[in-house]
Design an enzyme around this catalytic site. Sequence first.
Site, PDB file in Angstrom:
ATOM      1  CG  HIS A 120      -2.003  -1.090   1.060  1.00  0.00           C
ATOM      2  ND1 HIS A 120      -2.743  -1.556   2.114  1.00  0.00           N
ATOM      3  CD2 HIS A 120      -2.388  -1.827  -0.010  1.00  0.00           C
ATOM      4  CE1 HIS A 120      -3.551  -2.525   1.685  1.00  0.00           C
ATOM      5  NE2 HIS A 120      -3.354  -2.712   0.408  1.00  0.00           N
ATOM      6  CB  CYS A 131       2.545  15.100 -15.137  1.00  0.00           C
ATOM      7  SG  CYS A 131       3.630  15.384 -13.723  1.00  0.00           S
TER       8      CYS A 131
HETATM    9  C1  BV8 Z   1      -8.335  -1.650  -5.520  1.00  0.00           C
HETATM   10  C2  BV8 Z   1      -4.521   3.513   2.878  1.00  0.00           C
HETATM   11  C3  BV8 Z   1      -8.871  -1.557  -7.849  1.00  0.00           C
HETATM   12  C4  BV8 Z   1      -3.169   3.212   3.373  1.00  0.00           C
HETATM   13  C5  BV8 Z   1      -5.967   1.611   2.811  1.00  0.00           C
HETATM   14  C6  BV8 Z   1     -16.179  -5.088  -1.882  1.00  0.00           C
HETATM   15  C7  BV8 Z   1     -15.689  -6.334  -1.540  1.00  0.00           C
HETATM   16  C8  BV8 Z   1     -14.306  -6.624  -1.615  1.00  0.00           C
HETATM   17  C9  BV8 Z   1     -13.414  -5.646  -2.037  1.00  0.00           C
HETATM   18  C10 BV8 Z   1     -13.904  -4.415  -2.349  1.00  0.00           C
HETATM   19  C11 BV8 Z   1     -15.278  -4.125  -2.298  1.00  0.00           C
HETATM   20  N1  BV8 Z   1     -15.453  -2.853  -2.663  1.00  0.00           N
HETATM   21  C12 BV8 Z   1     -14.240  -2.313  -2.965  1.00  0.00           C
HETATM   22  C13 BV8 Z   1     -13.294  -3.258  -2.800  1.00  0.00           C
HETATM   23  C14 BV8 Z   1     -11.833  -3.119  -3.022  1.00  0.00           C
HETATM   24  C15 BV8 Z   1     -11.198  -2.442  -1.812  1.00  0.00           C
HETATM   25  C16 BV8 Z   1     -11.395  -3.292  -0.574  1.00  0.00           C
HETATM   26  O1  BV8 Z   1     -10.760  -4.316  -0.397  1.00  0.00           O
HETATM   27  N2  BV8 Z   1     -12.306  -2.855   0.318  1.00  0.00           N
HETATM   28  C17 BV8 Z   1     -12.585  -3.662   1.500  1.00  0.00           C
HETATM   29  C18 BV8 Z   1     -12.482  -2.783   2.753  1.00  0.00           C
HETATM   30  C19 BV8 Z   1     -13.978  -4.261   1.374  1.00  0.00           C
HETATM   31  N3  BV8 Z   1      -9.769  -2.382  -2.123  1.00  0.00           N
HETATM   32  C20 BV8 Z   1      -9.261  -1.323  -2.797  1.00  0.00           C
HETATM   33  O2  BV8 Z   1      -9.896  -0.353  -3.114  1.00  0.00           O
HETATM   34  C21 BV8 Z   1      -7.799  -1.455  -3.193  1.00  0.00           C
HETATM   35  N4  BV8 Z   1      -7.655  -1.032  -4.553  1.00  0.00           N
HETATM   36  O3  BV8 Z   1      -9.037  -2.625  -5.355  1.00  0.00           O
HETATM   37  O4  BV8 Z   1      -8.156  -1.026  -6.733  1.00  0.00           O
HETATM   38  C22 BV8 Z   1      -8.338  -0.895  -9.049  1.00  0.00           C
HETATM   39  C23 BV8 Z   1      -7.668  -1.671 -10.001  1.00  0.00           C
HETATM   40  C24 BV8 Z   1      -7.198  -1.053 -11.148  1.00  0.00           C
HETATM   41  C25 BV8 Z   1      -7.350   0.335 -11.326  1.00  0.00           C
HETATM   42  C26 BV8 Z   1      -7.972   1.100 -10.336  1.00  0.00           C
HETATM   43  C27 BV8 Z   1      -8.479   0.492  -9.189  1.00  0.00           C
HETATM   44  C28 BV8 Z   1      -6.920  -0.555  -2.323  1.00  0.00           C
HETATM   45  C29 BV8 Z   1      -6.846  -1.130  -0.919  1.00  0.00           C
HETATM   46  C30 BV8 Z   1      -5.890  -0.301  -0.058  1.00  0.00           C
HETATM   47  C31 BV8 Z   1      -6.664   0.754   0.631  1.00  0.00           C
HETATM   48  N5  BV8 Z   1      -5.783   1.538   1.518  1.00  0.00           N
HETATM   49  N6  BV8 Z   1      -5.440   2.600   3.540  1.00  0.00           N
HETATM   50  C32 BV8 Z   1      -3.075   3.681   4.786  1.00  0.00           C
HETATM   51  O5  BV8 Z   1      -3.679   4.708   5.084  1.00  0.00           O
HETATM   52  O6  BV8 Z   1      -2.405   2.995   5.557  1.00  0.00           O
HETATM   53  S1  BV8 Z   1      -6.934   0.485   3.655  1.00  0.00           S
HETATM   54  C33 BV8 Z   1      -6.230  -0.009   5.120  1.00  0.00           C
HETATM   55  O7  BV8 Z   1      -6.605  -1.409   5.280  1.00  0.00           O
HETATM   56  C34 BV8 Z   1      -4.722   0.014   5.198  1.00  0.00           C
HETATM   57  O8  BV8 Z   1      -4.099   0.050   3.950  1.00  0.00           O
HETATM   58  C35 BV8 Z   1      -4.424  -1.318   5.853  1.00  0.00           C
HETATM   59  O9  BV8 Z   1      -3.146  -1.676   5.558  1.00  0.00           O
HETATM   60  C36 BV8 Z   1      -5.437  -2.188   5.215  1.00  0.00           C
HETATM   61  C37 BV8 Z   1      -5.666  -3.521   5.888  1.00  0.00           C
HETATM   62  O10 BV8 Z   1      -5.984  -3.309   7.243  1.00  0.00           O
HETATM   63  P1  BV8 Z   1      -5.124  -4.131   8.343  1.00  0.00           P
HETATM   64  O11 BV8 Z   1      -3.685  -3.801   8.157  1.00  0.00           O
HETATM   65  O12 BV8 Z   1      -5.494  -5.566   8.311  1.00  0.00           O
HETATM   66  O13 BV8 Z   1      -5.589  -3.440   9.694  1.00  0.00           O
HETATM   67  P2  BV8 Z   1      -6.961  -3.692  10.469  1.00  0.00           P
HETATM   68  O14 BV8 Z   1      -7.131  -2.593  11.449  1.00  0.00           O
HETATM   69  O15 BV8 Z   1      -8.058  -3.979   9.496  1.00  0.00           O
HETATM   70  O16 BV8 Z   1      -6.697  -5.062  11.276  1.00  0.00           O
HETATM   71  C38 BV8 Z   1      -5.716  -5.093  12.294  1.00  0.00           C
HETATM   72  C39 BV8 Z   1      -5.852  -6.439  12.995  1.00  0.00           C
HETATM   73  O17 BV8 Z   1      -4.831  -6.546  13.979  1.00  0.00           O
HETATM   74  C40 BV8 Z   1      -7.174  -6.600  13.716  1.00  0.00           C
HETATM   75  O18 BV8 Z   1      -7.651  -7.910  13.517  1.00  0.00           O
HETATM   76  C41 BV8 Z   1      -6.793  -6.394  15.204  1.00  0.00           C
HETATM   77  O19 BV8 Z   1      -7.601  -7.170  16.062  1.00  0.00           O
HETATM   78  C42 BV8 Z   1      -5.390  -6.899  15.230  1.00  0.00           C
HETATM   79  N7  BV8 Z   1      -4.513  -6.296  16.238  1.00  0.00           N
HETATM   80  C43 BV8 Z   1      -4.405  -4.989  16.588  1.00  0.00           C
HETATM   81  N8  BV8 Z   1      -3.394  -4.846  17.483  1.00  0.00           N
HETATM   82  C44 BV8 Z   1      -2.872  -6.094  17.696  1.00  0.00           C
HETATM   83  C45 BV8 Z   1      -3.579  -7.024  16.908  1.00  0.00           C
HETATM   84  N9  BV8 Z   1      -3.303  -8.355  16.892  1.00  0.00           N
HETATM   85  C46 BV8 Z   1      -2.293  -8.778  17.683  1.00  0.00           C
HETATM   86  N10 BV8 Z   1      -1.554  -7.954  18.462  1.00  0.00           N
HETATM   87  C47 BV8 Z   1      -1.813  -6.611  18.504  1.00  0.00           C
HETATM   88  N11 BV8 Z   1      -1.061  -5.805  19.279  1.00  0.00           N
HETATM   89 ZN    ZN Z   2       2.740  16.801 -12.268  1.00  0.00          ZN
END
Ligand code: BV8
Ligand code: ZN
Length: 250
Positions: A120, A131
Amino acid sequence: MDEKKLKLAAKSILEKKKGIGFTGAGISTASGVPDFRSPTGIWAQYNPREYAYIDSFRKNPKKIWEFFFLREKEFNQAVPNPGHTALAELENLNYIDGIITQNIDRLHSRAGNKNVYELHGSVGELVCLECSRRYKREDSSVDWKESFPYCQCGEILKPSVVLFGEALPHDVFNMAIEIALKSKFMIVAGTSGIVYPAAQIPYMAKRNGSFIIEANMEATPLTSSITDVFLQGRVEEILPLIVENVKKMS
Ligand code: BV8
Ligand code: ZN
């Protein structure tokens, strides 16, 4: 911690040798960087529709920049935690090839991992949607006006972080898939496993015979479908215990 499962995880790492890490925001919470979907996560404070979609950036770039300036401050104050250092040690000891991460906080590289595949992107680079020029964050040719970065073509720049609706960097994504398909085991740590296409990678590794070790606070869609050993708890505690067992048993 379930000793039996820890030993099984360590034994599999020793037997299968080459593996890969796959991480999400949960590995950085112990460093003070919030995750996204926990009750105390980022999306509890900021509506992802307004702050993490590419069309919201096009509509209101400065609002998204304010969000990322706040997160960058957190990243700069953060230090790698024992979860990060455990994975860096596994790469140094040659048990894993590197880390595929969804995180943009660069804590894996700061912990000492050499091969980090940032699916990501990261805040270290800026990109122009007009551009397609790319700049390093500290590049002197970036034109900072009222504390926002502009491209030489005049367009406001965007952090090279993949927002929803944006494609992942295909070179990094393809390399990550290639490494995952070659892996004999995968340590999946701190991810909810619901963001695609990143979340596809553990499934592809599994289909290719990789042994899946999952460490997470809660069960995820992976746990009941592809995980071979599920270690429930804090990754900053679990991962060092796995490394300790690997060293004891080797
Ligand atoms: C794309 C920006 C196409 C970066 C992020 C419907 C169904 C399925 C998919 C989709 C849908 N509608 C749309 C989609 C696609 C969409 C998607 O997947 N949506 C999901 C939410 C349904 N994906 C996209 O849009 C992607 N792009 O598909 O493009 C395309 C193709 C060609 C041309 C044009 C377009 C882009 C996805 C990336 C989005 N960016 N954020 C940033 O700001 O960091 S999302 C965000 O979620 C972050 O990137 C993050 O990395 C990512 C995943 O989250 P996690 O890292 O897993 O974090 P989360 O909080 O969810 O979970 C943490 C876990 O750890 C929890 O379980 C928690 O309990 C646990 N935890 C916490 N602390 C601890 C722990 N466990 C142990 N110990 C601890 N201490
Ligand atoms: Zn530019």
